[in-house]
Design a protein around this motif. Structure first.
Motif, PDB file in Angstrom:
ATOM      1  N   LEU A  61      45.489  36.293  31.812  1.00 23.09           N
ATOM      2  CA  LEU A  61      46.201  35.294  31.015  1.00 23.09           C
ATOM      3  C   LEU A  61      46.042  35.528  29.512  1.00 23.09           C
ATOM      4  N   THR A  62      44.995  36.247  29.130  1.00 27.27           N
ATOM      5  CA  THR A  62      44.791  36.558  27.704  1.00 27.27           C
ATOM      6  C   THR A  62      45.466  37.864  27.313  1.00 27.27           C
ATOM      7  N   GLY A  63      46.130  38.524  28.278  1.00 30.63           N
ATOM      8  CA  GLY A  63      46.844  39.753  27.985  1.00 30.63           C
ATOM      9  C   GLY A  63      46.049  41.023  28.197  1.00 30.63           C
ATOM     10  N   LYS A  64      44.865  40.914  28.758  1.00 25.45           N
ATOM     11  CA  LYS A  64      44.035  42.092  29.000  1.00 25.45           C
ATOM     12  C   LYS A  64      44.532  42.861  30.214  1.00 25.45           C
ATOM     13  N   ASP A  65      44.285  44.160  30.203  1.00 24.04           N
ATOM     14  CA  ASP A  65      44.587  45.006  31.353  1.00 24.04           C
ATOM     15  C   ASP A  65      43.449  44.863  32.353  1.00 24.04           C
ATOM     16  N   LEU A  66      43.775  45.104  33.616  1.00 24.93           N
ATOM     17  CA  LEU A  66      42.767  44.919  34.649  1.00 24.93           C
ATOM     18  C   LEU A  66      43.064  45.819  35.832  1.00 24.93           C
ATOM     19  N   ILE A  67      42.017  46.348  36.403  1.00 24.71           N
ATOM     20  CA  ILE A  67      42.112  47.054  37.681  1.00 24.71           C
ATOM     21  C   ILE A  67      41.188  46.300  38.623  1.00 24.71           C
ATOM     22  N   GLY A  68      41.719  45.876  39.769  1.00 22.33           N
ATOM     23  CA  GLY A  68      40.914  45.131  40.719  1.00 22.33           C
ATOM     24  C   GLY A  68      41.098  45.664  42.126  1.00 22.33           C
ATOM     25  N   ALA A  69      40.060  45.516  42.912  1.00 22.54           N
ATOM     26  CA  ALA A  69      40.120  45.923  44.312  1.00 22.54           C
ATOM     27  C   ALA A  69      39.467  44.838  45.150  1.00 22.54           C
ATOM     28  N   ALA A  70      40.123  44.478  46.241  1.00 21.28           N
ATOM     29  CA  ALA A  70      39.581  43.470  47.156  1.00 21.28           C
ATOM     30  C   ALA A  70      40.231  43.667  48.518  1.00 21.28           C
ATOM     31  N   LYS A  71      39.629  43.055  49.510  1.00 22.34           N
ATOM     32  CA  LYS A  71      40.120  43.197  50.879  1.00 22.34           C
ATOM     33  C   LYS A  71      41.494  42.548  51.060  1.00 22.34           C
ATOM     34  N   THR A  72      42.190  42.991  52.078  1.00 22.97           N
ATOM     35  CA  THR A  72      43.473  42.408  52.459  1.00 22.97           C
ATOM     36  C   THR A  72      43.275  40.930  52.767  1.00 22.97           C
ATOM     37  N   GLY A  73      44.182  40.107  52.247  1.00 25.42           N
ATOM     38  CA  GLY A  73      44.107  38.677  52.497  1.00 25.42           C
ATOM     39  C   GLY A  73      43.253  37.908  51.511  1.00 25.42           C
TER      40      GLY A  73
END
Length: 85
Positions: A61-73
């Motif tokens: 929401l602040t405009g930062k870039d992000l890479i995230g990983a999490a399980k399906t669902g």
């Protein structure tokens, strides 16, 4: 025990423990979203954020870039979409 092997549904919700950082947000109403977005989330039953949502939406929401990983669902798609609206 693994929640996938013991027949229980995994709990992806963000933790609300007392020891958590006071700036951490765990519900969608904690976020600076438009009234229309808040209403739509509530009507669809989205009240508490999952861990990936709580960790990713505020910086997005602040405009930062992000890479995230999490399980399906776990709520990654909603975490990506909310900041875009």
């Amino acid at each position: 025990k693994n929640s996938f092997t013991d027949g229980n549904k995994p709990n992806f919700y963000a933790k609300t423990d007392e020891g958590k950082d006071s700036n951490s947000k765990t519900t969608f109403s904690d976020l600076p979203l438009s009234e229309n977005t808040q209403d739509a989330l509530t009507k669809q039953g989205f009240l508490r954020m999952t861990e990936i949502q709580a960790m990713s939406i505020p910086p997005l929401l602040t405009g930062k870039d992000l890479i995230g990983a999490a399980k399906t669902g776990s709520g990654k798609t909603l975490a990506f979409l909310i900041p875009t609206v």
